[in-house]
Design a protein around this motif. Structure first.
Motif, PDB file in Angstrom:
ATOM      1  N   GLU A   1      40.892  36.460  44.002  1.00  0.00           N
ATOM      2  CA  GLU A   1      42.163  36.427  44.583  1.00  0.00           C
ATOM      3  C   GLU A   1      42.950  35.436  44.052  1.00  0.00           C
TER       4      GLU A   1
ATOM      5  N   HIS B   1      42.003  33.520  53.013  1.00  0.00           N
ATOM      6  CA  HIS B   1      41.086  34.662  52.663  1.00  0.00           C
ATOM      7  C   HIS B   1      39.686  34.548  52.971  1.00  0.00           C
TER       8      HIS B   1
ATOM      9  N   HIS C   1      45.657  28.183  52.149  1.00  0.00           N
ATOM     10  CA  HIS C   1      45.984  29.798  51.666  1.00  0.00           C
ATOM     11  C   HIS C   1      44.620  30.341  51.375  1.00  0.00           C
TER      12      HIS C   1
ATOM     13  N   PRO D   1      48.882  34.574  52.769  1.00  0.00           N
ATOM     14  CA  PRO D   1      50.401  34.421  53.096  1.00  0.00           C
ATOM     15  C   PRO D   1      50.841  33.944  54.665  1.00  0.00           C
TER      16      PRO D   1
ATOM     17  N   ASP E   1      48.236  39.283  46.135  1.00  0.00           N
ATOM     18  CA  ASP E   1      48.061  39.636  47.389  1.00  0.00           C
ATOM     19  C   ASP E   1      48.816  40.985  47.688  1.00  0.00           C
TER      20      ASP E   1
ATOM     21  N   HIS F   1      46.462  33.620  42.949  1.00  0.00           N
ATOM     22  CA  HIS F   1      47.839  33.102  43.473  1.00  0.00           C
ATOM     23  C   HIS F   1      48.528  32.229  42.647  1.00  0.00           C
TER      24      HIS F   1
END
Ligand SMILES: [Zn+2]
Length: 395
Positions: free
Chosen positions: A390, A64, A60, A107, A173, A392
Motif C-alpha cells: 500500500e 489499512h 493512515h 484516507p 488507494d 502513499h
C-alpha cells in the motif's frame, strides 16, 4: 546493511523509518528556520511539523493494517519513506468488499484527523474558521510557529493526503478502489489490468506535471505507480494459474528421500546424478524429521565436510512450514513468501507425504501456465513476492 533510521513495534506491527527520512527533517528545519521565527525556534518548529505530518502518514497506514487484520491479513511492516508510507500486507485481499474496506480505511483516517482538529481551530480563532484556510493565509502563516498555524497545517495536509491517495492511480488507494469496484463486474485479473492501465496514464501525467513544475516527489510517486502496478499485475496473474493446482499435484512421486544416519557425501552424489536439489529427511521408522536444502547443503559442506551426518545439518521438521495436501498452490506460494522458506512440507492428518519447493512451483507455473494459455504468450514465472504494498504519497 541497515538502512533504517529507527525501528519500533506498535500494536504488533514493525514500523521502519528509512534513513533518508533525515532529509525530510532537515528540509523542515531549513524551510521553517528561514522564516520570521529565526533558525533555532523556526528550525525546531519545522522538525516538529514534519514529525506530525509523518505521524499522520503512519496513522493512515495503521488504518489499512488494522482493517486488514480484521480479515485475518497480517502486516509485515510499515515503512516510512520521504515520499510517504508503505504498508506491506501479507497478501492481497481477493474479495472486493474486503479490499474496499482495507483501502478506504487509510484516507478515512486522514479525513477523521481533519474533522477532529477543526473545532480547535474555531475555538482558537474565535469561531471564524474559513479565513485561516485560504491559500494566502496558509502561505503567509506557514512558517510562523504557533498552535493555530500548526493545526491549520495538519488539517490541510491531512485533507490533501486523503484526496491525493484517492486518485485512481493503481497501486495508490484510489486505484485499488477502482480495481475492487471493477472486480464486481469483471474477473479479478482483468479488473487489475484495467486499473493498472488507468494508473499508468495517470503516472505519465504526474511525471509530465512533475517535470514542468519541478516537483521531484511527484516524479518519484509516478515512478512507483508505474513499476508497482506492473509488479502487482504479474502477481495477480500468477496466482490465478497457481490456484488451479493442489499441493498434492506438485509433489514429486518418485522423490529421493534421505535418512538421518546418512552422510553429506551421498547428497553430493545425488545432486550430481539427479535433478532433485532439496530432499526430505526421514528416520528409520519412516517419520519425516527434516529437510536438507541445497543452500543448507553447500553451507554444511563448507563448514563440516562430506563426512558430516545429515541429521546434524538438516533443517528440523519443526522449522519447516506445513500445508494440507488439498491446499492450492497459490496458498503454498504465499506461505513460502510469508515464512521466507523455500520448502513446505505437505501433510495429511498424521503424516508428511513429501515436500514442495519454490522450484517445483515455478515449474508447475511454467508448464501448466503455458498449457493453459497455449494461444497467448507464455507467462513469466511468478515474482518472488506475494505481499501487496500500500503506497502513499504525502504531497
Ligand atoms: Zn493508503
Amino acid at each position: 546493511m541497515n538502512v533504517n533510521l529507527a525501528e519500533f513495534k506498535l500494536l504488533g506491527i514493525d514500523v521502519k523509518v528509512h534513513w533518508s527520512f533525515v532529509l525530510v527533517l532537515a528540509f523542515g528545519a531549513f524551510l521553517y528556520g528561514s522564516g520570521p521565527a529565526g533558525w533555532l525556534i523556526g528550525g525546531l518548529y519545522g522538525v516538529v511539523t514534519m514529525l506530525l505530518l509523518f505521524a499522520s502518514v503512519t496513522l493512515h497506514e495503521y488504518g489499512h493494517a488494522l482493517t486488514a487484520r480484521r480479515f485475518g491479513i497480517g502486516t509485515r511492516s510499515i515503512l516510512l519513506l520521504p515520499i510517504g508510507g508503505v504498508a506491506n500486507l501479507e497478501r492481497i485481499p481477493e474479495k472486493p468488499g474486503q479490499e474496499i474496506a482495507i483501502v478506504a480505511a487509510g484516507p478515512l483516517v486522514n479525513l477523521a484527523i481533519s474533522v477532529l482538529l477543526t473545532p480547535f481551530v474555531l475555538l482558537l480563532n474565535g469561531g471564524n474558521g474559513a479565513g485561516v484556510f485560504t491559500m494566502n493565509a496558509v502561505n503567509a502563516n506557514i512558517q510562523s510557529p504557533g498552535l493555530l498555524n500548526l493545526l491549520v497545517f495538519l488539517i490541510s495536509t491531512n485533507l490533501l493526503l486523503a484526496i491525493f491517495n484517492l486518485l485512481p492511480a493503481f497501486p495508490l488507494d484510489g486505484g485499488r478502489l477502482l480495481r475492487a469496484l471493477l472486480a464486481y463486474v469483471r474477473p479479478y485479473p482483468q479488473a487489475t489490468q484495467i486499473a493498472v492501465v488507468v494508473g499508468r496514464l495517470l503516472a505519465v501525467s504526474m511525471a509530465v506535471y512533475g517535470i514542468f513544475t519541478g516537483a521531484i516527489g511527484l516524479l518519484l510517486i509516478a515512478f512507483f505507480v508505474y513499476v508497482g502496478g506492473s509488479a502487482e499485475l504479474e502477481a495477480v496473474s500468477s496466482r490465478v494459474v497457481l490456484r488451479r493446482f493442489r499441493a498434492s499435484d506438485a509433489l514429486t512421486h518418485n522423490a529421493i528421500t534421505l535418512y538421518t544416519s546418512e552422510r553429506l557425501e551421498r547428497v553430493t552424489q545425488l545432486i550430481m546424478n539427479s535433478y532433485q536439489i532439496d530432499y526430505p529427511v526421514r528416520d528409520l521408522a519412516g517419520r519425516f524429521v527434516g529437510v536438507l536444502t541445497r543452500p543448507r547443503l553447500i553451507d554444511a559442506l563448507r563448514e563440516y565436510g562430506p563426512d558430516a551426518r545429515i541429521v546434524d545439518v538438516m533443517l528440523p521438521a519443526a522449522s519447516v512450514p506445513r500445508c494440507a495436501s488439498s491446499s492450492d498452490l497459490a496458498t503454498v506460494w504465499e506461505m513460502m513468501g510469508r515464512t521466507g522458506s523455500r520448502v513446505v512440507a505437505v501433510a495429511t492428518q498424521d503424516q508428511v507425504m513429501g515436500i514442495i519447493t519454490s522450484d517445483d512451483i515455478s515449474e508447475v507455473f511454467q508448464v501448466m501456465g503455458a498449457a493453459l494459455e497455449a494461444d497467448r504468450r507464455p507467462p513469466a514465472p511468478p515474482a518472488n513476492r506475494t505481499e501487496t504494498q500500500e503506497m502513499h504519497g504525502y504531497i
